[in-house]
Design a protein around this motif. Structure first.
Motif, short mmCIF file in Angstrom:
data_model
loop_
_atom_site.label_atom_id
_atom_site.label_comp_id
_atom_site.label_asym_id
_atom_site.label_seq_id
_atom_site.Cartn_x
_atom_site.Cartn_y
_atom_site.Cartn_z
N PHE A 71 0.82 -1.21 0.00
CA PHE A 71 0.00 0.00 0.00
C PHE A 71 0.86 1.26 0.00
N LYS A 72 2.02 1.21 0.63
CA LYS A 72 2.91 2.38 0.60
C LYS A 72 3.44 2.61 -0.80
N GLN A 75 0.69 4.18 -2.71
CA GLN A 75 0.56 5.58 -2.34
C GLN A 75 1.61 6.43 -3.04
N ASP A 79 0.79 9.40 -5.71
CA ASP A 79 1.26 10.76 -5.45
C ASP A 79 2.14 11.27 -6.58
#
Length: 321
Positions: A71-72, A75, A79
């Protein structure tokens, strides 16, 4: 007294709420709600757990687990994509502003004593716009352009309008999308501003790259060009040029015929621009009609005022219709 009112009086006084509920029905609903009967509101699943237990579960999450790591990375990727989209939107705004300034400059061609200087100055401005487009091409290296098309489409349309306007003033013809795309091919000299690549083979792959104008952006830019040609027609008449309106009338009629062949089969934006194109053609044809019928009666210095007045009347009639 009606039969319903007689039944109510016989069974005892029964009052009703403003919404039409009786006291008995309100009491039943309250009992179901308070006691949690089968017809009451169900509790949410999370209400069975105390807040402290949920807080402990959040603290017990392992940040280095495979799920959290995935999930990081998601993200970070989102971004990065959003930041690139915002940069492209800003570049598109700069391209739009510089292209509009070029169009405003080209409108001085009919009144300037030396039109060649205006064309040379417009070429310098268009080179500045292409440098902005080069930055867009650098941002899109390794990316699918259609994922960011909405960010750059307004700028490309305005650039097409400016380039085609300059091309028409020079050659009295319409520039093709192939010629526009040839101007947006950037070579090795433009590559110096980008980051240096360590691999020579990879650097050769990025030696030459381009940003292609899509057919839809080209059509929308040409549709906007018709409005500038209509303004050029009125300004040329004001400067005593009687031949330009008739040339513009023939040219706009050819463009309109081409757009009518597309009709409703093309994109929605193209069919929407067709109405504006028809307005511009009607104003130019009205100017040609006035020149042909009443050109000898009206002094040349008053023709522009007559056209502007008739243009306002046409706009008012179209607004009422």
């Amino acid at each position: 007294m009606s039969g319903k009112e007689g039944d109510g009086d016989g069974g005892g006084a029964r009052t009703s709420s403003p919404l039409g509920f009786t006291d008995m029905s309100v009491n039943v609903v309250l009992e179901i709600f308070i006691l949690g009967g089968s017809g009451g509101f169900r509790k949410r699943k999370h209400d069975n757990f105390p807040h402290g237990q949920r807080r402990e579960e959040k603290e017990n999450v392992n940040p280095s687990s495979a799920l959290m790591t995935s999930f990081k990375s998601f993200q970070l990727e989102l971004d990065t994509r959003h930041d690139k989209y915002e940069r492209l939107v800003k570049l598109s705004r700069d391209i739009t502003i510089e292209s509009k300034r070029t169009i405003f400059l080209l409108h001085r061609f009919t009144s300037a004593p030396n039109g060649e200087e205006i064309l040379n100055e417009s070429e310098v401005k268009l080179d500045a716009v292409r440098r902005k487009i080069k930055q867009v091409a650098q941002e899109l290296i390794g990316e699918d352009m259609y994922q960011f098309h909405r960010a750059i489409s307004p700028g490309l349309q305005e650039y097409v309008e400016a380039v085609s306007f300059q091309y028409f003033i020079r050659t009295r013809s319409l520039i093709s999308v192939e010629e526009i795309n040839k101007q947006l091919i950037f070579t090795a000299e433009d590559r110096e501003e980008t980051t240096n690549m360590t691999s020579n083979s990879h650097d050769k792959q990025l030696h030459t790259w381009s940003l292609k104008v899509t057919p839809v952006d080209y059509l929308l830019g040409v549709a906007d060009l018709t409005g500038e040609l209509m303004r050029l027609c009125i300004s040329s008449v004001g400067n005593g040029d009687i031949d330009t309106p008739f040339e513009l009338s023939q040219f706009l009629r050819q463009i309109y015929d081409g757009f009518t062949f597309i009709g409703n089969t093309g994109p929605y934006e193209v069919s929407k621009k067709l109405y504006t194109l028809k307005q511009s053609l009607a104003k130019v044809e009205n100017a040609c009609y006035t020149l042909k019928v009443r050109g000898s009666e009206i002094p040349k210095h008053m023709l522009a005022d007559v056209f502007s007045t008739k243009t306002e009347l046409i706009d008012q009639e179209e607004g009422l219709s």
